[in-house]
Design a protein around this motif. Structure first.
Motif, PDB file in Angstrom:
ATOM      1  N   ALA A  42       0.672  -1.143  -0.082  1.00 17.15           N
ATOM      2  CA  ALA A  42      -0.014  -0.019   0.030  1.00 17.15           C
ATOM      3  C   ALA A  42       0.883   1.202   0.019  1.00 17.15           C
ATOM      4  O   ALA A  42       0.637   2.188  -0.557  1.00 17.15           O
ATOM      5  CB  ALA A  42      -0.707  -0.054   1.215  1.00 17.15           C
ATOM      6  N   ILE A  43       1.759   1.124   0.803  1.00 18.73           N
ATOM      7  CA  ILE A  43       2.646   2.409   0.793  1.00 18.73           C
ATOM      8  C   ILE A  43       3.589   2.646  -0.543  1.00 18.73           C
ATOM      9  O   ILE A  43       3.619   3.466  -1.131  1.00 18.73           O
ATOM     10  CB  ILE A  43       3.913   2.323   1.887  1.00 18.73           C
ATOM     11  N   ALA A  44       3.927   1.472  -1.252  1.00 16.14           N
ATOM     12  CA  ALA A  44       4.547   1.664  -2.449  1.00 16.14           C
ATOM     13  C   ALA A  44       3.477   2.032  -3.655  1.00 16.14           C
ATOM     14  O   ALA A  44       3.869   2.921  -4.307  1.00 16.14           O
ATOM     15  CB  ALA A  44       5.127   0.141  -2.786  1.00 16.14           C
ATOM     16  N   HIS A  45       2.494   1.594  -3.476  1.00 16.35           N
ATOM     17  CA  HIS A  45       1.411   1.967  -4.398  1.00 16.35           C
ATOM     18  C   HIS A  45       0.864   3.336  -4.319  1.00 16.35           C
ATOM     19  O   HIS A  45       1.073   4.153  -5.371  1.00 16.35           O
ATOM     20  CB  HIS A  45       0.044   1.270  -3.884  1.00 16.35           C
ATOM     21  N   SER A  46       1.131   3.887  -3.295  1.00 26.71           N
ATOM     22  CA  SER A  46       0.822   5.494  -3.069  1.00 26.71           C
ATOM     23  C   SER A  46       2.142   6.161  -3.396  1.00 26.71           C
ATOM     24  O   SER A  46       2.132   7.266  -4.190  1.00 26.71           O
ATOM     25  CB  SER A  46       0.053   5.626  -1.803  1.00 26.71           C
ATOM     26  N   LEU A  47       2.906   6.085  -2.655  1.00 31.95           N
ATOM     27  CA  LEU A  47       4.254   6.664  -2.769  1.00 31.95           C
ATOM     28  C   LEU A  47       5.016   6.743  -4.026  1.00 31.95           C
ATOM     29  O   LEU A  47       5.600   7.856  -4.411  1.00 31.95           O
ATOM     30  CB  LEU A  47       5.165   6.290  -1.427  1.00 31.95           C
ATOM     31  N   LEU A  48       5.010   5.587  -4.645  1.00 29.18           N
ATOM     32  CA  LEU A  48       5.905   5.477  -5.752  1.00 29.18           C
ATOM     33  C   LEU A  48       5.109   5.527  -7.159  1.00 29.18           C
ATOM     34  O   LEU A  48       5.682   5.280  -8.282  1.00 29.18           O
ATOM     35  CB  LEU A  48       6.687   4.209  -5.702  1.00 29.18           C
ATOM     36  N   ALA A  49       3.856   6.036  -7.027  1.00 29.17           N
ATOM     37  CA  ALA A  49       2.805   6.393  -8.125  1.00 29.17           C
ATOM     38  C   ALA A  49       3.589   7.298  -8.829  1.00 29.17           C
ATOM     39  O   ALA A  49       4.266   8.152  -8.191  1.00 29.17           O
ATOM     40  CB  ALA A  49       1.503   6.621  -7.716  1.00 29.17           C
ATOM     41  N   PRO A  50       3.283   7.383 -10.278  1.00 27.36           N
ATOM     42  CA  PRO A  50       3.851   8.628 -10.845  1.00 27.36           C
ATOM     43  C   PRO A  50       3.445   9.882 -10.502  1.00 27.36           C
ATOM     44  O   PRO A  50       2.197  10.159 -10.374  1.00 27.36           O
ATOM     45  CB  PRO A  50       3.468   8.253 -12.279  1.00 27.36           C
ATOM     46  N   GLY A  51       4.408  10.779 -10.134  1.00 26.13           N
ATOM     47  CA  GLY A  51       4.264  12.035  -9.773  1.00 26.13           C
ATOM     48  C   GLY A  51       5.306  13.148 -10.110  1.00 26.13           C
ATOM     49  O   GLY A  51       6.458  12.489 -10.621  1.00 26.13           O
ATOM     50  N   LYS A  52       4.995  14.309 -10.018  1.00 26.29           N
ATOM     51  CA  LYS A  52       6.107  15.130 -10.491  1.00 26.29           C
ATOM     52  C   LYS A  52       7.236  15.684  -9.539  1.00 26.29           C
ATOM     53  O   LYS A  52       7.922  16.185  -9.899  1.00 26.29           O
ATOM     54  CB  LYS A  52       5.523  16.676 -11.002  1.00 26.29           C
ATOM     55  N   ARG A  53       6.949  15.149  -8.163  1.00 25.44           N
ATOM     56  CA  ARG A  53       7.999  15.276  -6.977  1.00 25.44           C
ATOM     57  C   ARG A  53       8.329  16.892  -7.013  1.00 25.44           C
ATOM     58  O   ARG A  53       9.546  17.270  -6.782  1.00 25.44           O
ATOM     59  CB  ARG A  53       9.256  14.538  -7.281  1.00 25.44           C
ATOM     60  N   PHE A  54       7.416  17.484  -7.198  1.00 26.80           N
ATOM     61  CA  PHE A  54       7.730  19.076  -7.169  1.00 26.80           C
ATOM     62  C   PHE A  54       8.200  19.757  -5.827  1.00 26.80           C
ATOM     63  O   PHE A  54       9.207  20.549  -6.066  1.00 26.80           O
ATOM     64  CB  PHE A  54       6.235  19.832  -7.453  1.00 26.80           C
ATOM     65  N   ARG A  55       7.719  19.277  -4.688  1.00 27.79           N
ATOM     66  CA  ARG A  55       8.298  19.629  -3.622  1.00 27.79           C
ATOM     67  C   ARG A  55       9.846  19.170  -3.316  1.00 27.79           C
ATOM     68  O   ARG A  55      10.599  20.053  -2.958  1.00 27.79           O
ATOM     69  CB  ARG A  55       7.432  19.080  -2.211  1.00 27.79           C
ATOM     70  N   PRO A  56      10.206  17.941  -3.473  1.00 31.19           N
ATOM     71  CA  PRO A  56      11.564  17.494  -3.702  1.00 31.19           C
ATOM     72  C   PRO A  56      12.465  18.234  -4.443  1.00 31.19           C
ATOM     73  O   PRO A  56      13.499  18.863  -4.100  1.00 31.19           O
ATOM     74  CB  PRO A  56      11.509  16.086  -3.828  1.00 31.19           C
ATOM     75  N   LEU A  57      11.743  18.524  -5.820  1.00 29.90           N
ATOM     76  CA  LEU A  57      12.807  18.993  -6.553  1.00 29.90           C
ATOM     77  C   LEU A  57      12.924  20.485  -6.321  1.00 29.90           C
ATOM     78  O   LEU A  57      14.073  21.149  -6.087  1.00 29.90           O
ATOM     79  CB  LEU A  57      11.951  19.304  -7.998  1.00 29.90           C
ATOM     80  N   LEU A  58      12.027  21.360  -5.722  1.00 28.19           N
ATOM     81  CA  LEU A  58      12.114  22.616  -5.039  1.00 28.19           C
ATOM     82  C   LEU A  58      13.382  22.589  -4.012  1.00 28.19           C
ATOM     83  O   LEU A  58      14.418  23.531  -3.913  1.00 28.19           O
ATOM     84  CB  LEU A  58      10.886  23.385  -4.563  1.00 28.19           C
ATOM     85  N   CYS A  59      13.324  21.619  -3.050  1.00 36.21           N
ATOM     86  CA  CYS A  59      14.296  21.634  -2.072  1.00 36.21           C
ATOM     87  C   CYS A  59      15.744  21.557  -2.435  1.00 36.21           C
ATOM     88  O   CYS A  59      16.550  21.902  -2.037  1.00 36.21           O
ATOM     89  CB  CYS A  59      13.912  20.550  -1.081  1.00 36.21           C
ATOM     90  N   ILE A  60      15.575  20.219  -3.546  1.00 31.99           N
ATOM     91  CA  ILE A  60      17.061  20.161  -4.034  1.00 31.99           C
ATOM     92  C   ILE A  60      17.609  21.213  -4.802  1.00 31.99           C
ATOM     93  O   ILE A  60      18.864  21.310  -4.591  1.00 31.99           O
ATOM     94  CB  ILE A  60      16.888  18.897  -4.855  1.00 31.99           C
ATOM     95  N   LEU A  61      16.815  21.835  -5.744  1.00 33.19           N
ATOM     96  CA  LEU A  61      17.606  22.787  -6.594  1.00 33.19           C
ATOM     97  C   LEU A  61      17.764  24.056  -5.821  1.00 33.19           C
ATOM     98  O   LEU A  61      18.625  24.725  -6.346  1.00 33.19           O
ATOM     99  CB  LEU A  61      16.308  23.173  -7.737  1.00 33.19           C
ATOM    100  N   LEU A  62      16.970  24.430  -4.870  1.00 35.98           N
ATOM    101  CA  LEU A  62      17.302  25.640  -4.132  1.00 35.98           C
ATOM    102  C   LEU A  62      18.421  25.301  -3.267  1.00 35.98           C
ATOM    103  O   LEU A  62      19.556  26.103  -3.310  1.00 35.98           O
ATOM    104  CB  LEU A  62      16.174  26.029  -3.138  1.00 35.98           C
ATOM    105  N   THR A  63      18.719  24.250  -2.822  1.00 37.10           N
ATOM    106  CA  THR A  63      19.979  23.937  -2.140  1.00 37.10           C
ATOM    107  C   THR A  63      20.956  23.823  -2.943  1.00 37.10           C
ATOM    108  O   THR A  63      22.110  24.525  -2.645  1.00 37.10           O
ATOM    109  CB  THR A  63      19.660  22.420  -1.472  1.00 37.10           C
ATOM    110  N   ALA A  64      21.089  23.546  -4.233  1.00 43.33           N
ATOM    111  CA  ALA A  64      22.128  23.297  -5.307  1.00 43.33           C
ATOM    112  C   ALA A  64      22.196  24.849  -5.854  1.00 43.33           C
ATOM    113  O   ALA A  64      23.564  24.995  -5.800  1.00 43.33           O
ATOM    114  CB  ALA A  64      21.619  22.733  -6.636  1.00 43.33           C
TER     115      ALA A  64
END
Length: 301
Positions: A42-64
């Motif tokens: 159930a965790i994999a079904h929800s967490l690993l479903a296709p998504g744009k990952r916008f929040r992690p991207l913002l965190c990573i790119l601003l850190t970079a």
């Protein structure tokens, strides 16, 4: 990770590559006990479903942008994605929005059952804090700060307060300021965590952090308004989720109409971009390319 925010060659490819790395890290971080295979599924079904990952991207790119530790930003961003996914699972439950479709697949409670869905959400929330606790690339003081930021984003000052307000949203006469406050809680709070986590990892000063906060506030409001527009203008297949769940609620789209809402959206994005400029982010940065891609409205026919 070797990509930096100032690289401009093939930005779409670079964003896709970083997103793939986020997905790989989410997979690594979410593996649970062999004793609970249905919960893990159930965790994999929800967490690993296709998504744009916008929040992690913002965190990573601003850190970079500020030469911070990318591995720390990756885990901080993954924690945000875990919380976001947990909130989606709960939001889709019959006692909430009663949705059938999320990210193009069946909602977790339909694919499994309600009790498993609830427990998967709780497990993801719990795991997010564990991920932060084990982010040893940053100091113990920084880990405490990230924990505080995430706690505020999740709790009665953030997502939970916003969800309660959204469930109680039956006053269609509410003004725009009230709707923006609800949106800032139910959606903006997790953007606050993601952006301020990057500020903390990079040890930005007070003035820079204030610019980060302004950027976060505006991008969170923009994200929710875009979501409202998609809910009204797109089919379920286009949106990848159950639509028409805001009928009868006070939303900025209901208050402004489609034309006014799009004008307001452009205003939010302009203010977010001005905050990035004040922060010193280059015009050709990858974070700006990511925002442009996220806020491109698909052709709705």
């Amino acid at each position: 990770m070797t990509a930096t925010a100032n690289q401009t060659a093939q930005p779409e490819y670079m964003i896709t590559d970083i997103r793939a790395r986020v997905n790989t890290r989410l997979t690594d971080l979410s593996i649970g006990s062999d004793f609970a295979p249905r919960l893990n599924a159930a965790i994999a079904h929800s967490l690993l479903a296709p998504g744009k990952r916008f929040r992690p991207l913002l965190c990573i790119l601003l850190t970079a942008e500020f030469d911070g530790d990318i591995d720390a930003a990756m885990d901080a961003g993954c924690a945000a994605e875990m919380v976001h996914t947990a909130s989606l699972i709960l939001d889709d439950l019959p006692c909430m929005d009663d949705a059938d479709l999320r990210r193009g697949i069946a909602t977790t409670h339909l694919q499994f059952d309600e009790s498993t869905a609830i427990l998967a959400a709780v497990a993801l929330l719990n795991r997010a804090y564990g991920v932060i606790a084990r982010t040893d690339q940053i100091s113990a003081q920084s880990r405490v700060k990230l924990t505080e930021l995430l706690s505020r984003a999740v709790g009665s000052h953030g997502l939970i307060a916003g969800q309660v307000a959204d469930l109680e949203n039956i006053n269609t006469a509410a003004d725009a300021a009230h709707v923006e406050q609800v949106n800032a809680l139910k959606t903006g709070a997790l953007f606050d965590y993601s952006i301020l986590a990057a500020a903390n990892i990079c040890d930005l000063d007070e003035d820079q952090t204030n610019h980060c906060q302004e950027f976060s506030s505006q991008i969170g409001l923009a994200f929710q308004l875009l979501d409202d527009l998609k809910d009204q203008l797109m089919t379920e297949v286009q949106a990848g989720k159950t639509i028409d769940r805001d009928i009868g609620k006070a939303t900025l789209l209901a208050l402004d109409g489609h034309v006014g809402a799009k004008t307001r959206l452009r205003g939010y994005l302009r203010s977010a971009d001005e905050a990035l400029t004040a922060l010193g982010v280059a015009q050709n940065s990858l974070i700006r390319a990511t925002i442009a891609a996220q806020f491109k409205m698909p052709d709705t026919g």
